[in-house]
Design a protein around this motif. Structure first.
Motif, short mmCIF file in Angstrom:
data_model
loop_
_atom_site.label_atom_id
_atom_site.label_comp_id
_atom_site.label_asym_id
_atom_site.label_seq_id
_atom_site.Cartn_x
_atom_site.Cartn_y
_atom_site.Cartn_z
N GLU A 117 23.49 20.93 57.43
CA GLU A 117 23.48 20.49 58.82
C GLU A 117 22.72 19.17 59.01
O GLU A 117 22.78 18.58 60.06
N HIS A 118 22.00 18.73 58.02
CA HIS A 118 21.29 17.46 58.10
C HIS A 118 21.68 16.61 56.91
O HIS A 118 20.86 16.17 56.12
N ARG A 119 22.96 16.33 56.80
CA ARG A 119 23.46 15.60 55.65
C ARG A 119 22.94 14.18 55.60
O ARG A 119 22.85 13.59 54.53
N SER A 120 22.62 13.61 56.74
CA SER A 120 22.19 12.21 56.73
C SER A 120 20.95 12.02 55.88
O SER A 120 20.70 10.93 55.38
N GLY A 121 20.14 13.06 55.72
CA GLY A 121 18.95 12.97 54.90
C GLY A 121 19.26 12.76 53.43
O GLY A 121 18.36 12.52 52.63
N TRP A 122 20.54 12.89 53.05
CA TRP A 122 20.92 12.67 51.66
C TRP A 122 21.07 11.18 51.35
O TRP A 122 21.15 10.80 50.18
N VAL A 123 21.17 10.29 52.35
CA VAL A 123 21.49 8.87 52.14
C VAL A 123 20.25 8.02 52.37
O VAL A 123 19.58 8.13 53.40
N ARG A 124 19.94 7.17 51.39
CA ARG A 124 18.85 6.23 51.57
C ARG A 124 19.34 5.00 52.33
O ARG A 124 20.47 4.55 52.16
N LEU A 125 18.45 4.46 53.15
CA LEU A 125 18.77 3.25 53.90
C LEU A 125 19.09 2.11 52.95
O LEU A 125 20.02 1.32 53.20
N ARG A 126 18.34 2.01 51.85
CA ARG A 126 18.56 0.91 50.91
C ARG A 126 19.96 0.95 50.31
O ARG A 126 20.51 -0.08 49.91
N THR A 127 20.54 2.13 50.19
CA THR A 127 21.90 2.24 49.65
C THR A 127 22.89 1.55 50.57
O THR A 127 23.75 0.76 50.12
N LEU A 128 22.79 1.81 51.87
CA LEU A 128 23.69 1.16 52.82
C LEU A 128 23.42 -0.34 52.91
O LEU A 128 24.35 -1.14 53.08
N ILE A 129 22.14 -0.73 52.78
CA ILE A 129 21.82 -2.16 52.79
C ILE A 129 22.46 -2.87 51.60
O ILE A 129 23.04 -3.96 51.72
N LEU A 130 22.38 -2.22 50.42
CA LEU A 130 22.99 -2.81 49.23
C LEU A 130 24.50 -2.94 49.38
O LEU A 130 25.09 -3.99 49.04
N VAL A 131 25.13 -1.89 49.91
CA VAL A 131 26.58 -1.95 50.13
C VAL A 131 26.94 -3.05 51.11
O VAL A 131 27.93 -3.77 50.93
#
Length: 464
Positions: free
Chosen positions: A12-26
Protein backbone atom coordinates in the motif's frame (compact mmCIF):
# COMPACT_ATOMS: atom_id res chain seq x y z
CA UNK A 1 7.13 5.63 6.04
CA UNK A 2 4.70 2.74 6.34
CA UNK A 3 1.88 2.95 8.80
CA UNK A 4 1.80 -0.73 9.71
CA UNK A 5 3.02 -4.14 8.62
CA UNK A 6 -0.12 -4.84 6.61
CA UNK A 7 0.63 -1.85 4.40
CA UNK A 8 4.14 -3.13 3.84
CA UNK A 9 3.03 -6.64 2.89
CA UNK A 10 0.20 -5.53 0.64
CA UNK A 11 2.23 -2.85 -1.11
CA UNK A 12 0.00 0.00 0.00
CA UNK A 13 3.02 2.31 0.21
CA UNK A 14 4.82 1.38 -2.96
CA UNK A 15 6.27 4.83 -3.43
CA UNK A 16 8.68 4.09 -0.60
CA UNK A 17 10.38 1.61 -2.92
CA UNK A 18 11.68 4.41 -5.26
CA UNK A 19 14.58 6.69 -4.46
CA UNK A 20 14.37 10.30 -5.53
CA UNK A 21 17.87 10.07 -7.01
CA UNK A 22 16.68 7.32 -9.37
CA UNK A 23 14.07 9.60 -10.93
CA UNK A 24 16.58 12.46 -11.04
CA UNK A 25 19.06 10.26 -12.92
CA UNK A 26 16.37 9.15 -15.38
CA UNK A 27 15.41 12.79 -15.93
CA UNK A 28 19.03 13.79 -16.64
CA UNK A 29 19.19 11.02 -19.25
CA UNK A 30 15.90 12.28 -20.75
CA UNK A 31 17.24 15.85 -20.87
CA UNK A 32 20.40 14.73 -22.63
CA UNK A 33 18.33 12.74 -25.12
CA UNK A 34 16.01 15.66 -25.79
CA UNK A 35 18.88 18.04 -26.46
CA UNK A 36 20.60 15.51 -28.73
CA UNK A 37 17.37 14.87 -30.66
CA UNK A 38 16.71 18.58 -31.22
CA UNK A 39 20.29 19.12 -32.39
CA UNK A 40 20.17 16.14 -34.77
CA UNK A 41 16.75 17.09 -36.17
CA UNK A 42 17.88 20.66 -36.84
CA UNK A 43 21.28 19.86 -38.38
CA UNK A 44 20.65 16.55 -40.15
CA UNK A 45 17.02 16.90 -41.25
CA UNK A 46 16.68 20.67 -41.53
CA UNK A 47 13.72 20.99 -39.15
CA UNK A 48 12.74 24.35 -37.72
CA UNK A 49 11.92 24.64 -33.99
CA UNK A 50 10.82 27.30 -31.52
CA UNK A 51 14.07 27.55 -29.57
CA UNK A 52 12.57 29.73 -26.86
CA UNK A 53 9.81 27.24 -26.04
CA UNK A 54 12.20 24.31 -25.91
CA UNK A 55 14.61 26.29 -23.73
CA UNK A 56 11.77 27.02 -21.29
CA UNK A 57 10.54 23.41 -21.10
CA UNK A 58 13.97 21.76 -20.86
CA UNK A 59 15.19 24.48 -18.49
CA UNK A 60 12.36 23.68 -16.09
CA UNK A 61 13.58 20.07 -15.89
CA UNK A 62 17.16 21.16 -15.35
CA UNK A 63 16.19 23.57 -12.57
CA UNK A 64 14.03 20.92 -10.84
CA UNK A 65 16.87 18.41 -10.95
CA UNK A 66 19.40 20.85 -9.53
CA UNK A 67 17.09 22.03 -6.75
CA UNK A 68 16.05 18.53 -5.64
CA UNK A 69 19.67 17.31 -5.78
CA UNK A 70 20.85 20.00 -3.37
CA UNK A 71 17.81 20.01 -1.07
CA UNK A 72 17.31 16.28 -0.46
CA UNK A 73 19.84 13.64 0.65
CA UNK A 74 20.92 10.87 -1.69
CA UNK A 75 18.93 8.20 0.19
CA UNK A 76 15.68 10.18 0.07
CA UNK A 77 12.70 7.94 -0.73
CA UNK A 78 9.58 9.50 -2.11
CA UNK A 79 6.23 9.67 -0.40
CA UNK A 80 3.11 8.79 -2.35
CA UNK A 81 2.35 12.43 -3.00
CA UNK A 82 5.96 13.28 -3.88
CA UNK A 83 6.30 10.44 -6.37
CA UNK A 84 2.97 11.36 -7.99
CA UNK A 85 3.98 15.00 -8.41
CA UNK A 86 7.38 14.08 -9.83
CA UNK A 87 5.85 11.79 -12.45
CA UNK A 88 3.15 14.34 -13.30
CA UNK A 89 5.88 16.89 -13.91
CA UNK A 90 7.68 14.47 -16.26
CA UNK A 91 4.47 13.83 -18.20
CA UNK A 92 3.72 17.55 -18.43
CA UNK A 93 7.30 18.30 -19.54
CA UNK A 94 7.24 15.63 -22.22
CA UNK A 95 3.80 16.78 -23.36
CA UNK A 96 5.20 20.30 -23.68
CA UNK A 97 8.06 19.02 -25.80
CA UNK A 98 5.63 17.15 -28.05
CA UNK A 99 3.34 20.19 -28.27
CA UNK A 100 6.26 22.24 -29.65
CA UNK A 101 7.33 19.54 -32.12
CA UNK A 102 4.25 18.33 -33.99
CA UNK A 103 2.27 16.50 -31.32
CA UNK A 104 1.55 12.91 -32.30
CA UNK A 105 3.20 13.51 -35.65
CA UNK A 106 6.44 13.25 -33.69
CA UNK A 107 7.59 9.58 -33.52
CA UNK A 108 8.97 10.18 -30.01
CA UNK A 109 5.43 10.59 -28.67
CA UNK A 110 5.53 6.95 -27.50
CA UNK A 111 8.00 7.95 -24.78
CA UNK A 112 5.09 9.38 -22.80
CA UNK A 113 4.31 5.77 -21.81
CA UNK A 114 7.47 5.58 -19.66
CA UNK A 115 6.15 7.62 -16.67
CA UNK A 116 2.91 5.63 -16.79
CA UNK A 117 4.82 2.36 -16.40
CA UNK A 118 6.82 3.77 -13.49
CA UNK A 119 3.64 5.01 -11.80
CA UNK A 120 1.97 1.61 -12.15
CA UNK A 121 4.98 -0.08 -10.57
CA UNK A 122 5.70 2.40 -7.79
CA UNK A 123 2.39 3.98 -6.75
CA UNK A 124 -0.97 2.97 -5.36
CA UNK A 125 -3.68 2.13 -7.90
CA UNK A 126 -5.48 5.42 -7.19
CA UNK A 127 -2.39 7.50 -7.96
CA UNK A 128 -1.51 5.37 -10.98
CA UNK A 129 -5.03 5.78 -12.38
CA UNK A 130 -4.81 9.55 -11.87
CA UNK A 131 -1.54 9.69 -13.81
CA UNK A 132 -2.96 7.46 -16.54
CA UNK A 133 -6.07 9.62 -16.96
CA UNK A 134 -4.03 12.85 -17.08
CA UNK A 135 -1.69 11.24 -19.62
CA UNK A 136 -4.63 10.41 -21.89
CA UNK A 137 -5.89 14.00 -21.53
CA UNK A 138 -2.47 15.43 -22.43
CA UNK A 139 -2.14 13.06 -25.39
CA UNK A 140 -5.60 13.98 -26.65
CA UNK A 141 -4.82 17.69 -26.34
CA UNK A 142 -1.51 17.57 -28.26
CA UNK A 143 -3.17 15.39 -30.91
CA UNK A 144 -5.58 18.27 -31.63
CA UNK A 145 -3.44 21.29 -30.78
CA UNK A 146 0.29 21.50 -31.47
CA UNK A 147 2.99 23.46 -33.25
CA UNK A 148 3.46 21.68 -36.61
CA UNK A 149 6.80 20.26 -37.60
CA UNK A 150 8.31 22.45 -40.32
CA UNK A 151 11.40 22.32 -42.43
CA UNK A 152 13.61 25.33 -43.00
CA UNK A 153 12.01 25.74 -46.41
CA UNK A 154 8.54 26.00 -44.80
CA UNK A 155 7.17 22.53 -45.59
CA UNK A 156 4.80 21.15 -42.90
CA UNK A 157 5.27 17.49 -41.92
CA UNK A 158 1.96 15.86 -41.00
CA UNK A 159 0.58 12.34 -41.00
CA UNK A 160 -2.78 11.54 -42.61
CA UNK A 161 -5.64 11.82 -40.16
CA UNK A 162 -6.20 8.07 -40.08
CA UNK A 163 -2.58 7.48 -39.02
CA UNK A 164 -2.84 10.30 -36.51
CA UNK A 165 -5.91 8.67 -35.01
CA UNK A 166 -4.09 5.34 -35.00
CA UNK A 167 -1.16 6.85 -33.10
CA UNK A 168 -3.54 8.37 -30.56
CA UNK A 169 -5.40 5.06 -30.12
CA UNK A 170 -2.12 3.14 -29.76
CA UNK A 171 -0.88 5.45 -27.01
CA UNK A 172 -4.21 5.35 -25.13
CA UNK A 173 -4.33 1.56 -25.34
CA UNK A 174 -0.68 1.44 -24.30
CA UNK A 175 -1.40 3.59 -21.24
CA UNK A 176 -4.16 1.23 -20.13
CA UNK A 177 -2.43 -2.04 -21.01
CA UNK A 178 1.04 -1.15 -19.71
CA UNK A 179 -0.47 0.36 -16.58
CA UNK A 180 -2.48 -2.72 -15.68
CA UNK A 181 0.26 -5.14 -16.75
CA UNK A 182 3.01 -3.35 -14.81
CA UNK A 183 0.85 -3.07 -11.69
CA UNK A 184 -0.12 -6.74 -11.81
CA UNK A 185 3.39 -8.08 -12.36
CA UNK A 186 4.90 -5.80 -9.70
CA UNK A 187 2.21 -6.80 -7.19
CA UNK A 188 2.90 -10.49 -7.76
CA UNK A 189 6.66 -10.07 -7.50
CA UNK A 190 6.53 -8.10 -4.26
CA UNK A 191 3.74 -10.27 -2.88
CA UNK A 192 5.87 -13.36 -3.36
CA UNK A 193 8.92 -11.61 -1.92
CA UNK A 194 7.03 -10.53 1.21
CA UNK A 195 5.49 -13.97 1.59
CA UNK A 196 8.92 -15.61 1.40
CA UNK A 197 10.12 -13.18 4.05
CA UNK A 198 7.21 -14.22 6.28
CA UNK A 199 8.13 -17.87 5.66
CA UNK A 200 11.73 -17.27 6.67
CA UNK A 201 10.58 -15.49 9.83
CA UNK A 202 8.31 -18.40 10.76
CA UNK A 203 11.12 -20.89 10.22
CA UNK A 204 13.52 -18.69 12.18
CA UNK A 205 11.15 -18.61 15.16
CA UNK A 206 10.74 -22.39 15.03
CA UNK A 207 14.51 -22.86 14.88
CA UNK A 208 14.98 -20.47 17.80
CA UNK A 209 12.59 -22.52 19.92
CA UNK A 210 14.60 -25.64 19.13
CA UNK A 211 17.90 -23.91 19.87
CA UNK A 212 16.49 -22.52 23.12
CA UNK A 213 16.11 -26.05 24.42
CA UNK A 214 19.84 -26.59 24.00
CA UNK A 215 20.64 -23.32 25.75
CA UNK A 216 18.41 -24.27 28.68
CA UNK A 217 20.00 -27.71 28.97
CA UNK A 218 23.50 -26.22 28.91
CA UNK A 219 22.57 -23.59 31.51
CA UNK A 220 21.05 -26.21 33.79
CA UNK A 221 24.19 -28.31 33.53
CA UNK A 222 26.62 -25.44 34.15
CA UNK A 223 24.70 -24.00 37.10
CA UNK A 224 24.38 -27.36 38.81
CA UNK A 225 27.89 -27.33 40.30
CA UNK A 226 27.82 -23.82 41.88
CA UNK A 227 24.37 -24.49 43.30
CA UNK A 228 25.61 -27.72 44.87
CA UNK A 229 28.49 -25.77 46.42
CA UNK A 230 26.10 -23.12 47.79
CA UNK A 231 23.90 -25.83 49.27
CA UNK A 232 26.84 -27.61 50.93
CA UNK A 233 28.35 -24.45 52.42
CA UNK A 234 24.99 -23.17 53.69
CA UNK A 235 24.28 -26.56 55.29
CA UNK A 236 27.64 -26.55 57.07
CA UNK A 237 27.11 -22.98 58.28
CA UNK A 238 23.68 -23.88 59.66
CA UNK A 239 25.15 -26.89 61.53
CA UNK A 240 27.88 -24.76 63.10
CA UNK A 241 25.56 -21.99 64.28
CA UNK A 242 23.45 -22.35 67.42
CA UNK A 243 19.67 -22.42 67.27
CA UNK A 244 19.52 -18.96 68.88
CA UNK A 245 21.76 -17.36 66.30
CA UNK A 246 19.79 -15.29 63.76
CA UNK A 247 22.35 -16.13 61.08
CA UNK A 248 21.37 -19.80 61.28
CA UNK A 249 17.90 -18.97 59.90
CA UNK A 250 19.53 -17.12 57.00
CA UNK A 251 21.80 -20.08 56.27
CA UNK A 252 18.81 -22.46 56.27
CA UNK A 253 16.91 -20.10 53.95
CA UNK A 254 19.85 -20.09 51.53
CA UNK A 255 19.88 -23.89 51.67
CA UNK A 256 16.15 -24.09 50.91
CA UNK A 257 16.40 -21.65 48.00
CA UNK A 258 19.32 -23.62 46.59
CA UNK A 259 17.09 -26.72 46.66
CA UNK A 260 14.38 -24.78 44.86
CA UNK A 261 16.82 -23.59 42.18
CA UNK A 262 18.03 -27.18 41.77
CA UNK A 263 14.46 -28.40 41.17
CA UNK A 264 13.75 -25.60 38.67
CA UNK A 265 16.94 -26.26 36.74
CA UNK A 266 16.25 -29.99 36.78
CA UNK A 267 12.87 -29.51 35.10
CA UNK A 268 14.31 -27.00 32.64
CA UNK A 269 17.20 -29.29 31.89
CA UNK A 270 14.89 -32.19 31.19
CA UNK A 271 12.85 -30.10 28.73
CA UNK A 272 15.99 -28.80 27.11
CA UNK A 273 17.48 -32.27 26.77
CA UNK A 274 14.26 -33.53 25.24
CA UNK A 275 14.45 -30.85 22.56
CA UNK A 276 18.18 -31.16 22.00
CA UNK A 277 18.54 -34.93 22.14
CA UNK A 278 15.48 -35.78 20.10
CA UNK A 279 17.17 -35.00 16.85
CA UNK A 280 15.13 -37.81 15.43
CA UNK A 281 11.94 -39.49 16.57
CA UNK A 282 9.30 -41.94 15.32
CA UNK A 283 7.11 -40.43 12.63
CA UNK A 284 4.08 -40.64 14.92
CA UNK A 285 5.85 -38.61 17.62
CA UNK A 286 6.78 -35.83 15.19
CA UNK A 287 3.20 -35.62 13.86
CA UNK A 288 1.77 -35.56 17.40
CA UNK A 289 4.21 -32.80 18.36
CA UNK A 290 3.13 -30.73 15.34
CA UNK A 291 -0.59 -31.27 16.01
CA UNK A 292 -0.42 -30.92 19.81
CA UNK A 293 -1.36 -27.18 20.00
CA UNK A 294 -4.62 -27.92 18.13
CA UNK A 295 -5.66 -31.16 19.84
CA UNK A 296 -7.72 -29.42 22.52
CA UNK A 297 -9.58 -26.78 20.53
CA UNK A 298 -12.98 -28.41 20.58
CA UNK A 299 -12.45 -30.57 17.48
CA UNK A 300 -11.51 -34.26 17.33
CA UNK A 301 -8.12 -34.89 15.73
CA UNK A 302 -7.63 -38.58 14.87
CA UNK A 303 -4.16 -39.86 14.00
CA UNK A 304 -4.33 -43.17 12.14
CA UNK A 305 -1.10 -45.05 11.44
CA UNK A 306 -2.27 -47.22 8.57
CA UNK A 307 1.20 -48.69 8.28
CA UNK A 308 2.99 -50.40 5.46
CA UNK A 309 1.97 -53.04 2.98
CA UNK A 310 5.55 -54.24 2.46
CA UNK A 311 6.17 -54.90 6.14
CA UNK A 312 8.64 -52.07 6.77
CA UNK A 313 8.69 -50.61 10.25
CA UNK A 314 7.61 -47.14 11.26
CA UNK A 315 10.30 -44.72 10.10
CA UNK A 316 12.31 -42.53 12.41
CA UNK A 317 12.45 -39.02 10.93
CA UNK A 318 14.58 -35.98 11.63
CA UNK A 319 12.78 -33.38 13.75
CA UNK A 320 13.29 -30.58 11.27
CA UNK A 321 11.65 -27.25 12.18
CA UNK A 322 10.30 -27.04 8.61
CA UNK A 323 8.35 -30.27 9.02
CA UNK A 324 6.96 -29.43 12.45
CA UNK A 325 5.95 -25.87 11.59
CA UNK A 326 4.56 -26.82 8.18
CA UNK A 327 2.44 -29.68 9.53
CA UNK A 328 1.27 -27.49 12.39
CA UNK A 329 -0.04 -24.89 9.95
CA UNK A 330 -1.86 -27.52 7.90
CA UNK A 331 -3.45 -29.07 11.00
CA UNK A 332 -4.45 -25.62 12.24
CA UNK A 333 -6.14 -24.86 8.93
CA UNK A 334 -8.00 -28.19 9.00
CA UNK A 335 -9.15 -27.69 12.61
CA UNK A 336 -10.26 -24.11 11.92
CA UNK A 337 -12.50 -25.06 9.01
CA UNK A 338 -13.71 -28.51 10.07
CA UNK A 339 -17.13 -29.16 11.58
CA UNK A 340 -16.22 -31.79 14.17
CA UNK A 341 -13.34 -34.00 13.06
CA UNK A 342 -9.90 -33.95 11.44
CA UNK A 343 -8.22 -37.15 10.25
CA UNK A 344 -4.46 -37.60 9.83
CA UNK A 345 -3.71 -40.80 7.90
CA UNK A 346 -0.12 -41.99 7.67
CA UNK A 347 1.26 -44.70 5.41
CA UNK A 348 4.79 -45.66 4.49
CA UNK A 349 6.86 -48.15 2.53
CA UNK A 350 10.53 -48.84 2.01
CA UNK A 351 10.63 -45.96 -0.48
CA UNK A 352 7.93 -43.42 0.44
CA UNK A 353 6.14 -41.74 3.33
CA UNK A 354 2.63 -40.42 2.71
CA UNK A 355 0.49 -38.29 5.01
CA UNK A 356 -3.07 -37.09 4.42
CA UNK A 357 -4.87 -34.41 6.44
CA UNK A 358 -8.64 -34.53 5.89
CA UNK A 359 -11.49 -32.63 7.57
CA UNK A 360 -15.27 -32.70 7.47
CA UNK A 361 -15.74 -29.05 6.54
CA UNK A 362 -16.86 -27.55 3.25
CA UNK A 363 -13.46 -27.87 1.58
CA UNK A 364 -11.36 -25.37 -0.32
CA UNK A 365 -13.28 -22.68 -2.23
CA UNK A 366 -13.36 -23.30 -5.98
CA UNK A 367 -11.79 -19.88 -6.59
CA UNK A 368 -8.82 -20.76 -4.37
CA UNK A 369 -7.98 -24.41 -4.89
CA UNK A 370 -6.25 -23.76 -8.21
CA UNK A 371 -4.05 -21.06 -6.66
CA UNK A 372 -3.03 -22.76 -3.42
CA UNK A 373 0.68 -22.24 -3.05
CA UNK A 374 0.53 -18.58 -3.99
CA UNK A 375 0.52 -16.01 -1.18
CA UNK A 376 -3.01 -14.66 -0.69
CA UNK A 377 -2.16 -11.17 0.48
CA UNK A 378 -5.34 -9.63 1.84
CA UNK A 379 -6.04 -6.69 4.05
CA UNK A 380 -9.60 -7.69 5.02
CA UNK A 381 -10.93 -11.03 6.15
CA UNK A 382 -14.00 -12.69 4.76
CA UNK A 383 -17.04 -13.25 6.97
CA UNK A 384 -16.46 -17.00 6.78
CA UNK A 385 -12.95 -16.54 8.19
CA UNK A 386 -14.28 -14.34 10.98
CA UNK A 387 -16.70 -17.08 12.00
CA UNK A 388 -14.19 -19.91 11.80
CA UNK A 389 -11.24 -18.00 13.21
CA UNK A 390 -12.43 -15.40 15.73
CA UNK A 391 -9.56 -13.20 16.79
CA UNK A 392 -7.25 -14.52 14.10
CA UNK A 393 -5.59 -11.72 12.15
CA UNK A 394 -3.75 -13.67 9.46
CA UNK A 395 -3.23 -12.43 5.91
CA UNK A 396 -3.82 -15.72 4.10
CA UNK A 397 -0.17 -16.76 4.25
CA UNK A 398 -0.63 -19.93 6.31
CA UNK A 399 -0.93 -22.41 3.47
CA UNK A 400 1.80 -20.68 1.48
CA UNK A 401 4.20 -20.83 4.43
CA UNK A 402 3.35 -24.48 5.14
CA UNK A 403 3.77 -25.47 1.51
CA UNK A 404 7.05 -23.60 1.13
CA UNK A 405 8.56 -25.05 4.31
CA UNK A 406 7.48 -28.61 3.56
CA UNK A 407 8.69 -28.45 -0.02
CA UNK A 408 12.10 -27.46 1.32
CA UNK A 409 12.23 -30.88 3.00
CA UNK A 410 11.42 -32.62 -0.29
CA UNK A 411 7.68 -33.02 0.15
CA UNK A 412 5.29 -33.16 -2.78
CA UNK A 413 1.96 -31.57 -1.80
CA UNK A 414 -1.45 -31.91 -3.41
CA UNK A 415 -4.70 -30.17 -2.45
CA UNK A 416 -8.20 -31.48 -3.18
CA UNK A 417 -11.76 -31.66 -1.84
CA UNK A 418 -13.37 -34.81 -0.55
CA UNK A 419 -16.61 -34.10 -2.41
CA UNK A 420 -18.38 -31.38 -4.34
CA UNK A 421 -18.98 -28.23 -2.29
CA UNK A 422 -22.65 -28.26 -3.36
CA UNK A 423 -23.24 -31.85 -2.25
CA UNK A 424 -26.50 -31.73 -0.27
CA UNK A 425 -25.58 -34.89 1.63
CA UNK A 426 -22.57 -33.53 3.47
CA UNK A 427 -22.63 -34.43 7.15
CA UNK A 428 -20.36 -33.73 10.07
CA UNK A 429 -18.10 -36.72 10.68
CA UNK A 430 -17.68 -37.52 6.98
CA UNK A 431 -14.41 -37.09 5.14
CA UNK A 432 -16.03 -34.62 2.79
CA UNK A 433 -13.91 -31.51 3.32
CA UNK A 434 -10.44 -30.41 2.33
CA UNK A 435 -7.73 -32.98 1.65
CA UNK A 436 -4.02 -32.22 1.83
CA UNK A 437 -1.68 -35.02 0.78
CA UNK A 438 2.05 -34.93 1.46
CA UNK A 439 4.51 -37.40 0.05
CA UNK A 440 8.25 -37.74 0.71
CA UNK A 441 10.89 -40.06 -0.54
CA UNK A 442 11.74 -41.96 2.61
CA UNK A 443 15.43 -41.24 2.21
CA UNK A 444 14.79 -37.48 2.32
CA UNK A 445 13.54 -37.19 5.90
CA UNK A 446 14.02 -40.54 7.64
CA UNK A 447 16.95 -42.21 9.33
CA UNK A 448 18.32 -45.33 7.61
CA UNK A 449 16.82 -48.44 9.21
CA UNK A 450 18.98 -49.83 11.99
CA UNK A 451 20.52 -46.47 12.91
CA UNK A 452 17.63 -44.94 14.83
CA UNK A 453 18.85 -46.30 18.18
CA UNK A 454 22.49 -45.32 17.88
CA UNK A 455 24.07 -43.23 20.63
CA UNK A 456 23.23 -39.57 20.40
CA UNK A 457 26.77 -38.41 21.11
CA UNK A 458 27.75 -35.23 22.87
CA UNK A 459 25.33 -32.41 23.48
CA UNK A 460 26.09 -30.20 20.42
CA UNK A 461 23.87 -28.26 17.99
CA UNK A 462 22.61 -30.40 15.13
CA UNK A 463 22.35 -29.42 11.48
CA UNK A 464 21.33 -31.52 8.50
Amino acid sequence: MVENDDDLLTGEHRSGWVRLRTLILVRWIAIAGQLATILAAATLFGLKFEEGGFALVIGASIILNIVTTFIYPENKRLSERGATLMLLFDIAQLSGMLFLSGGLNNPFSLLILAPVSIASSALRPVSAVLIGVLTIIFVSFIALYNVPLQTVSGDVLMMPRIFLFGAWAAIVIGVVFLGVFSWKVTSEIHGMSDALLATQMALFREQKLTDLGGVVAAAAHELGTPLATIKLVSRELADELSDKDELRDDALLINEQADRCRDILHSMGQAGKDDLHMRLAPLQTVIEEAAAPHMSRGKTVLLDLIGSEDGSGQPFVYRQPEIIHGLRNLVQNAVDFSETTVWIDVTWSHDNITLRIIDDGTGFPASVIGRIGDPFMRAHRADRDMTKRPGYQGMGLGLFIAKTLLERTGAEIAFANGSDRHDLHLHAGRRSGAIVELSWKRSQISVPEGEENRALGENVPFTL
